[in-house]
Design an enzyme around this catalytic site. Structure first.
Site, PDB file in Angstrom:
ATOM      1  N   THR A 193       0.819  -1.225   0.000  1.00 29.13           N
ATOM      2  CA  THR A 193       0.000   0.000   0.000  1.00 29.13           C
ATOM      3  C   THR A 193       0.845   1.264   0.000  1.00 29.13           C
ATOM      4  OG1 THR A 193      -0.160  -0.059   2.413  1.00 29.13           O
ATOM      5  CG2 THR A 193      -1.957  -1.091   1.172  1.00 29.13           C
TER       6      THR A 193
ATOM      7  N   HIS B  63       9.905  -0.964   2.159  1.00 35.49           N
ATOM      8  CA  HIS B  63       9.972  -1.031   3.624  1.00 35.49           C
ATOM      9  C   HIS B  63      10.002  -2.489   4.049  1.00 35.49           C
ATOM     10  CE1 HIS B  63       5.797  -0.624   2.270  1.00 35.49           C
ATOM     11  NE2 HIS B  63       5.468  -1.427   3.258  1.00 35.49           N
TER      12      HIS B  63
END
Ligand code: AMP
Length: 112
Positions: A96, A101
């Site tokens: 999203t 990350h």
């Protein structure tokens, strides 16, 4: 290089607040705003790219540094007994936020 339209770039720049647990010249680690485990941290490189397939040499250097640092950061934040790393890549994985990350999940026994 950071991207003005990216949420995690804004967090890196301090334009959006976060609960930081570790920072150095290459990376930032902060608490996930919607934790999926007792401990849920996000480790991000201080350069903008969404996917491993977009990664350049600078990004690769930062990611290598992130993996080197994660054991220490995880242990200092309640994951002494182990943790799981997740990197969602693209739509099917449910990514999203389009800034690479590493999710660090732990602080409890995790179901697979
Ligand atoms: P992913 O689905 O792999 O792209 O993960 C994005 C993660 O970012 C999710 O676990 C969100 O809960 C988390 N997240 C979104 N906005 C924020 C924020 N402002 N601060 C911290 N974590 C966030």
């Amino acid at each position: 290089m950071l991207n003005d339209n990216c949420l995690f770039c804004k967090i890196i720049q301090g334009k959006i607040p976060s609960s930081k647990v570790y920072e150095d010249e290459y990376m930032l680690v902060f608490k996930d705003i919607e934790p999926k485990a007792k401990v849920h941290l996000l480790a991000v490189p201080k350069t903008h790219f969404a996917l491993l397939s977009d990664m350049d040499g600078e990004g690769a250097k930062m990611l290598a540094h992130i993996f080197k640092k994660i054991p220490e950061v995880a242990a200092a934040n309640g994951c002494e007994k182990g943790y799981r790393l997740v990197i969602n890549q693209g739509e099917d994985a449910g990514q999203t936020v389009h800034h690479l990350h590493v999710h660090i999940l732990g602080g409890q026994t995790l179901d697979w």
